[in-house]
Design an enzyme around this catalytic site. Structure first.
Site, PDB file in Angstrom:
ATOM      1  N   ASP A   4       0.974  -1.124   0.002  1.00 40.12           N
ATOM      2  CA  ASP A   4       0.077  -0.184  -0.085  1.00 40.12           C
ATOM      3  C   ASP A   4       0.896   1.286   0.043  1.00 40.12           C
ATOM      4  OD1 ASP A   4      -3.289   0.107   0.759  1.00 40.12           O
ATOM      5  OD2 ASP A   4      -2.221   2.012   1.057  1.00 40.12           O
ATOM      6  N   ASP A  14       5.135   3.425  -3.423  1.00 39.97           N
ATOM      7  CA  ASP A  14       4.382   4.051  -4.547  1.00 39.97           C
ATOM      8  C   ASP A  14       4.305   3.593  -6.015  1.00 39.97           C
ATOM      9  OD1 ASP A  14       3.023   5.835  -6.305  1.00 39.97           O
ATOM     10  OD2 ASP A  14       3.794   7.674  -5.705  1.00 39.97           O
ATOM     11  N   GLY A  23      -5.052   2.598  -6.236  1.00 39.55           N
ATOM     12  CA  GLY A  23      -5.551   3.714  -7.073  1.00 39.55           C
ATOM     13  C   GLY A  23      -6.628   4.588  -6.576  1.00 39.55           C
ATOM     14  N   SER A  74     -13.987  -0.411 -12.738  1.00 38.42           N
ATOM     15  CA  SER A  74     -15.176  -0.056 -11.807  1.00 38.42           C
ATOM     16  C   SER A  74     -16.636   0.046 -12.827  1.00 38.42           C
ATOM     17  CB  SER A  74     -15.108   1.421 -11.427  1.00 38.42           C
ATOM     18  OG  SER A  74     -16.045   2.080 -10.819  1.00 38.42           O
ATOM     19  N   HIS A  86     -18.172   2.370 -12.873  1.00 37.96           N
ATOM     20  CA  HIS A  86     -18.228   3.809 -13.739  1.00 37.96           C
ATOM     21  C   HIS A  86     -17.394   4.154 -14.807  1.00 37.96           C
ATOM     22  CE1 HIS A  86     -20.250   5.440 -10.214  1.00 37.96           C
ATOM     23  NE2 HIS A  86     -19.265   4.528  -9.365  1.00 37.96           N
ATOM     24  N   TYR A 146     -12.893   9.694 -13.586  1.00 34.94           N
ATOM     25  CA  TYR A 146     -12.406   8.371 -12.590  1.00 34.94           C
ATOM     26  C   TYR A 146     -12.908   7.254 -13.553  1.00 34.94           C
ATOM     27  CZ  TYR A 146     -13.427   4.739  -9.558  1.00 34.94           C
ATOM     28  OH  TYR A 146     -13.507   3.328  -9.084  1.00 34.94           O
ATOM     29  N   LYS A 191     -10.750   4.226 -15.566  1.00 36.93           N
ATOM     30  CA  LYS A 191     -10.789   2.754 -15.655  1.00 36.93           C
ATOM     31  C   LYS A 191     -11.166   2.079 -17.101  1.00 36.93           C
ATOM     32  CE  LYS A 191     -10.582   2.413 -10.978  1.00 36.93           C
ATOM     33  NZ  LYS A 191      -9.275   1.796 -10.346  1.00 36.93           N
TER      34      LYS A 191
HETATM   35  C1  15L Z   1     -16.644   3.118  -7.213  1.00 34.32           C
HETATM   36  O1  15L Z   1     -15.934   2.705  -8.194  1.00 34.32           O
HETATM   37  C2  15L Z   1     -16.347   3.504  -6.218  1.00 34.32           C
HETATM   38  O2  15L Z   1     -14.638   3.389  -6.012  1.00 34.32           O
HETATM   39  C3  15L Z   1     -16.941   3.196  -4.706  1.00 34.32           C
HETATM   40  O3  15L Z   1     -16.652   4.290  -3.741  1.00 34.32           O
HETATM   41  C4  15L Z   1     -18.587   3.247  -4.953  1.00 34.32           C
HETATM   42  O4  15L Z   1     -18.931   4.830  -5.350  1.00 34.32           O
HETATM   43  C5  15L Z   1     -18.774   2.528  -6.033  1.00 34.32           C
HETATM   44  O5  15L Z   1     -17.956   2.668  -7.352  1.00 34.32           O
HETATM   45  C6  15L Z   1     -20.267   2.355  -6.540  1.00 34.32           C
HETATM   46  O6  15L Z   1     -20.790   2.779  -7.685  1.00 34.32           O
HETATM   47  O7  15L Z   1     -21.110   2.393  -5.616  1.00 34.32           O
END
Ligand code: 15L
Length: 277
Positions: free
Chosen positions: A33, A66, A88, A126, A128, A151, A155
């Site tokens: 970490d 790091d 990350g 993610s 996202h 963000y 990804k």
């Molecule tokens: C993510 O990618 C985040 O890291 C996490 O904190 C949440 O926000 C999650 O998605 C989500 O969509 O619930």
């Protein structure tokens, strides 16, 4: 999969749960970490996690550093067979921070892995990466990416990097589009996006152990009745057990008002932040 497994971001929310799981299941893990591991956040109260966090169950000594530093990456990946990469920035932050931790560090990790003979990387992507899709739309990893934020875009780039290193250099990758990793679901959105701790451990186990996975993208989601994400074509043998619906009574008691834009897009607040269309 045998041989040393490096766990990056081991002090984070998912990292602490996985550390305990790996310790309990006897995986030869090296935790790392950017923060000192003993101080990387509050410990869950169960003894196994505390033991793993304290280092008592570490097969290899934890390393702090790091991943933006290529020399650190080289030392870390020496002798590694696989990497579970959770490190990350986990949310929307200024681009310079994302550039350092989600782009440059990931490039260093993959390129060092190539030179160090690492066979497989499990990459924490993610949901996202596809957060601009409307809620209620069933999507699967063959559909076009649709990031909801810088963000999410980082990804998407990470997934493309993983693909390049598979196609060109033969490093296998499983990209996990993680949903909402929580002990229990606590919002209406979580009824679709929840990933339980137990299922997250099963997902990472399957991502490490499924043979000949090549390159794969899997949504990190439990067996939620209202899930938007379809993993039925995944190569990774992931069979989730938990269903957010079982927690519906608890969620109803904590219901809060949700912004209409957040309710309309899968990425919710990530998608709504700075929206100007
Ligand atoms: C993510 O990618 C985040 O890291 C996490 O904190 C949440 O926000 C999650 O998605 C989500 O969509 O619930």
């Amino acid at each position: 999969m045998t041989g040393k497994i490096v766990l990056t971001g081991a002090g984070g929310n998912i990292g602490r749960v996985l550390s305990a799981h790996f310790a309990a299941t006897g995986r030869p893990v090296q935790r790392t970490d950017i923060q000192p591991l003993a101080q990387a956040g509050a410990l869950p109260s169960d003894g196994k996690t505390a033991q793993a966090e304290a280092g008592a169950a570490d097969v290899f000594p934890p390393m702090q550093g790091d991943l933006g530093d290529p020399a650190f990456c080289k030392a870390l990946l020496d002798g590694a067979h696989a990497v579970v990469h959770l490190a990350g920035i986990p949310n929307e932050q200024p681009f310079d921070d994302l550039l350092q931790h989600n782009y440059i560090a990931l490039y260093n990790l993959y390129d060092t892995a190539r030179r160090s003979g690492v066979k497989r990387i499990v990459y924490a992507s993610s949901n996202h990466a596809t957060g601009m899709y409307p809620t209620g739309t069933r999507i699967d990893p063959s559909m076009p990416v649709n990031p909801d934020s810088q963000y999410g875009l980082s990804k998407v780039w990470g997934e493309a990097l993983a693909r390049l290193y598979w196609e060109k250099h033969g490093i296998e990758s499983v990209c996990l589009r993680i949903g909402s990793f929580q002990p229990v679901p606590s919002s209406i959105r979580h009824l679709s996006t929840w990933l339980s701790h137990r299922d997250a451990c099963a997902l990472v186990d399957a991502s490490l152990d499924t043979p000949n996975v090549g390159f794969d993208i899997v949504y990190g989601v439990s067996a939620n009745r209202r899930a938007w994400w379809d993993n039925s074509h995944a190569k990774v043998a992931y069979r989730p057990n938990d269903n957010a619906e079982q927690h519906l009574p608890e969620i109803d008691r904590t219901l809060t008002k949700v912004d209409p834009l957040e309710a309309r897009l899968q990425g919710a607040d990530f998608a709504a932040e700075g929206y100007s269309r």
